[in-house]
Scaffold this motif. Structure first.
Motif, PDB file in Angstrom:
ATOM      1  N   THR A 393     -43.044  31.470  24.010  1.00 27.63           N
ATOM      2  CA  THR A 393     -43.722  32.672  24.507  1.00 27.63           C
ATOM      3  C   THR A 393     -43.844  33.770  23.463  1.00 27.63           C
ATOM      4  N   LYS A 396     -46.989  34.376  21.232  1.00 28.17           N
ATOM      5  CA  LYS A 396     -48.220  34.951  21.761  1.00 28.17           C
ATOM      6  C   LYS A 396     -48.567  36.255  21.050  1.00 28.17           C
ATOM      7  N   GLN A 397     -47.581  36.878  20.400  1.00 33.64           N
ATOM      8  CA  GLN A 397     -47.818  38.128  19.691  1.00 33.64           C
ATOM      9  C   GLN A 397     -48.702  37.956  18.456  1.00 33.64           C
ATOM     10  N   GLU A 399     -52.060  36.600  16.926  1.00 34.44           N
ATOM     11  CA  GLU A 399     -53.384  36.208  17.387  1.00 34.44           C
ATOM     12  C   GLU A 399     -53.899  34.958  16.677  1.00 34.44           C
ATOM     13  N   ASP A 400     -54.610  34.137  17.417  1.00 33.57           N
ATOM     14  CA  ASP A 400     -55.293  32.950  16.881  1.00 33.57           C
ATOM     15  C   ASP A 400     -54.344  32.024  16.123  1.00 33.57           C
ATOM     16  N   GLY A 413     -43.539  28.372  28.236  1.00 36.61           N
ATOM     17  CA  GLY A 413     -44.552  29.291  27.763  1.00 36.61           C
ATOM     18  C   GLY A 413     -45.884  28.657  27.428  1.00 36.61           C
ATOM     19  N   GLU A 415     -48.278  27.879  29.256  1.00 39.55           N
ATOM     20  CA  GLU A 415     -49.382  28.472  30.017  1.00 39.55           C
ATOM     21  C   GLU A 415     -49.912  29.752  29.383  1.00 39.55           C
ATOM     22  N   GLU A 416     -49.196  30.292  28.413  1.00 38.02           N
ATOM     23  CA  GLU A 416     -49.614  31.527  27.755  1.00 38.02           C
ATOM     24  C   GLU A 416     -50.682  31.290  26.687  1.00 38.02           C
ATOM     25  N   PHE A 417     -50.954  30.028  26.361  1.00 42.12           N
ATOM     26  CA  PHE A 417     -51.834  29.708  25.244  1.00 42.12           C
ATOM     27  C   PHE A 417     -53.008  28.847  25.707  1.00 42.12           C
ATOM     28  N   ASP A 418     -54.104  28.941  24.962  1.00 44.76           N
ATOM     29  CA  ASP A 418     -55.216  28.025  25.178  1.00 44.76           C
ATOM     30  C   ASP A 418     -54.760  26.613  24.838  1.00 44.76           C
TER      31      ASP A 418
END
Length: 433
Positions: A393, A396-397, A399-400, A413, A415-418
Motif C-alpha cells: 500500500t 501508492k505514494q 505515481e506511475d 493492497g 486493490e490500490e493499483f491498476d
C-alpha cells in the motif's frame, strides 16, 4: 497405475475420487488433479461428465508457471506431456516452465515435444531451461535439432565432454558457459576465436594460468569462478574486456591487473578482496556497473570514485556513511540490494529502478517512497521472506510505478493499483487450483 487396468466404470470412479480428494486436500490439490488428468490416456472409456471434470481441473493448473510447478508436473510422468501446450500465447512465466517440465521427464516423447516447441518459438530471448535440458538427452542430436535453430539467442551450457564435442555442430560459438572443470585446451578447442564474445567458466580448478584467453580476440565478457590454482589475473592485462566477473577465488589472490583493463565498464566481485575498502581497488574509472557480494570483506568506502556508475548490486546492508556515499553517485539509476536497512539510508533522487531481496519480516516498504521518491519500477523478491504477508500500500505514494513481486504469496493492497501496474511471479492460480 490402477486406472490403466480398470474397467470403464472403475476408471471413472477412480478419476472422480482423485478429483474429490484433491478438492478436499489443499496441500496436495494440484498434484492429485494433475494425476487424474495424466490418467485419462490410460482409461478406455470415461463418462463425458467425468472427463469434462478432470479436464477442467487440468486446464486450471496448466501451463506451469514456475520451476516448482514444473518439477511437480514432471514427477507425474510422461502422461503430462500430452497436456502441455505449445509456445503460442504462453505468458512470460510459462514458456520456461513448460520447457523444464518436458526436459525433466526426458525420453523420446519429450524430445519430440521440445523439437516442435523450439521450431515454434518466436523471436527474442530463449529461456535457459532449453539448454539446461541438454543433459537429459543425447548431446549431438539435441545440439543439432533443438539448440541449433536458437543458438544465437541463448547461452550454451557445457557440463560433459559429449556436450563439449557437440559444440562443433553449433559454430560459430558466441556465448558459452562451462559448468564443470575443463583444462584450458579443452575449453578453447571448439570455440570460435573470431566470434566468441562471452565466456563463463564456473569450475576453473584446472586452470594454471589465463594465457588461453588471448586466443579469443572477440571476447568481451568473461566470468571466472573457483580458480583455485591462480595467484593473480595478470594474464588478462591489456585485453579489451568490457565485463569481468570473479567468483570464489582463493584468499590472497592479486587483483591488481584490474587497473590494466582500460575498456572495463562492468565488474562483478563475488569473492574476498585483498583490500580493506573499495577506495584501494584499482578498477578503472569508467565503470558503469558494479556488483559486490557480502563476503568481499571490504568497506564500501571509496565507491564514489567511480562517478560514472549507473548500476550497483550489493548483497549486504551499507552503513549510514556508506549510504551517504552511494547517494552521492550522480549517474546511479539502478540499485539492487539485499540484507538492507532502509532506516539508515539517505534519500536517492536519481534511482529510478530498485530491486530488493527481502530476508526479514520487516520489509520496510513504507520507507521506499521517502528514500526513492523518483522510482519508475521496483522489484521485490520474497523468496526468503519469513512473513506470510507483504503490504505494498505505501507504494501508492509514487505515481506511475511499475511493481514486480516474486514469490509473494499473500499481498495486501493490490486493490490500490491498476492491474497493469503489477506483475507477479509466479502468477497466482485462481481459487480452487
Amino acid at each position: 497405475m490402477a486406472v490403466a487396468h480398470a474397467r470403464p466404470t472403475e476408471s471413472a470412479d477412480l478419476l472422480r475420487r482423485l478429483i474429490e480428494r484433491g478438492d478436499a486436500e489443499t496441500e496436495h490439490r494440484s498434484r492429485l488433479h494433475l494425476l487424474a488428468a495424466a490418467s485419462l490416456q490410460y482409461a478406455t472409456e470415461i463418462e463425458p461428465a467425468v472427463r469434462k471434470l478432470v479436464e477442467h481441473h487440468a486446464r486450471v493448473l496448466m501451463p506451469p508457471r514456475s520451476p516448482e510447478e514444473a518439477t511437480g508436473l514432471a514427477a507425474l510422468g510422461p502422461g503430462i506431456l500430452d497436456l502441455l501446450p505449445g509456445p503460442e500465447d504462453l505468458e512470460y512465466d510459462e514458456v520456461g516452465a513448460v520447457i523444464q517440465t518436458a526436459a525433466t521427464i526426458g525420453g523420446d516423447h519429450a524430445y519430440a515435444f521440445l523439437s516442435n516447441f523450439t521450431q515454434s518459438l518466436s523471436s527474442g530471448p530463449v529461456p535457459y531451461e532449453l539448454v539446461n535440458g541438454w543433459g537429459n538427452f543425447e548431446s549431438l542430436p539435441y545440439a543439432r535439432e533443438i539448440l541449433l535453430p536458437v543458438k544465437d539467442r541463448l547461452t550454451l551450457v557445457v557440463n560433459t565432454n559429449d556436450q563439449r564435442n557437440a559444440l562443433q555442430a553449433l559454430k560459430p560459438i558466441l556465448d558459452v558457459n562451462f559448468g564443470e572443470a575443463f583444462a584450458d585446451e579443452e575449453i578453447i578447442e571448439h570455440l570460435s576465436p573470431e566470434h566468441t564474445q562471452r565466456l563463463r567458466i564456473d569450475a576453473g580448478s584446472l586452470l594454471a594460468d589465463l594465457q588461453f584467453v588471448h586466443r579469443l580476440p572477440a571476447l568481451r565478457e568473461l566470468t571466472l569462478s573457483e580458480c583455485s590454482q591462480l595467484t593473480h589475473i595478470e594474464d588478462l592485462a591489456g585485453l579489451p574486456l568490457t565485463s569481468l566477473s570473479l567468483l570464489r577465488f582463493p584468499d590472497a589472490v592479486s587483483f591488481d591487473a584490474l587497473a590494466l583493463l582500460p575498456e572495463l565498464s562492468e565488474l562483478s566481485l563475488y569473492t574476498r578482496l585483498p583490500w580493506n575498502r573499495l577506495e584501494e581497488m584499482p578498477a578503472p574509472p569508467g565503470l558503469t556497473e558494479l556488483r559486490l557480494v557480502r563476503t568481499i570483506d571490504a568497506s564500501l568506502e571509496g565507491i564514489s570514485k567511480w562517478q560514472l556508475l549507473e548500476k550497483l548490486v550489493i548483497n549486504s546492508g551499507p552503513t549510514p556513511a556508506e549510504w551517504r556515499e552511494i547517494s552521492s553517485l550522480p549517474k546511479l539509476t539502478d540499485l539492487f540490494i539485499s540484507e538492507f536497512d532502509l532506516a539508515q539510508a539517505t534519500p536517492m533522487l536519481n534511482v529510478t529502478r530498485l530491486q530488493l531481496s527481502v530476508t526479514d519480516t520487516d520489509t520496510q516498504i513504507h520507507l521506499i517512497p521517502y528514500i526513492f521518491p523518483n522510482l519508475r519500477s521496483v522489484l521485490i523478491n520474497c523468496y526468503n521472506f519469513l512473513s506470510k504477508n507483504i503490504d505494498i500500500t505505501p507504494l501508492k505514494q509514487i505515481e506511475d510505478l511499475s511493481i514486480s513481486l516474486q514469490y509473494a504469496n499473500s499481498v495486501i493492497g493490490l486493490e490500490e493499483f491498476d492491474t497493469d501496474a503489477i506483475q507477479r511471479y509466479p502468477r497466482p492460480r485462481k481459487t480452487g487450483a
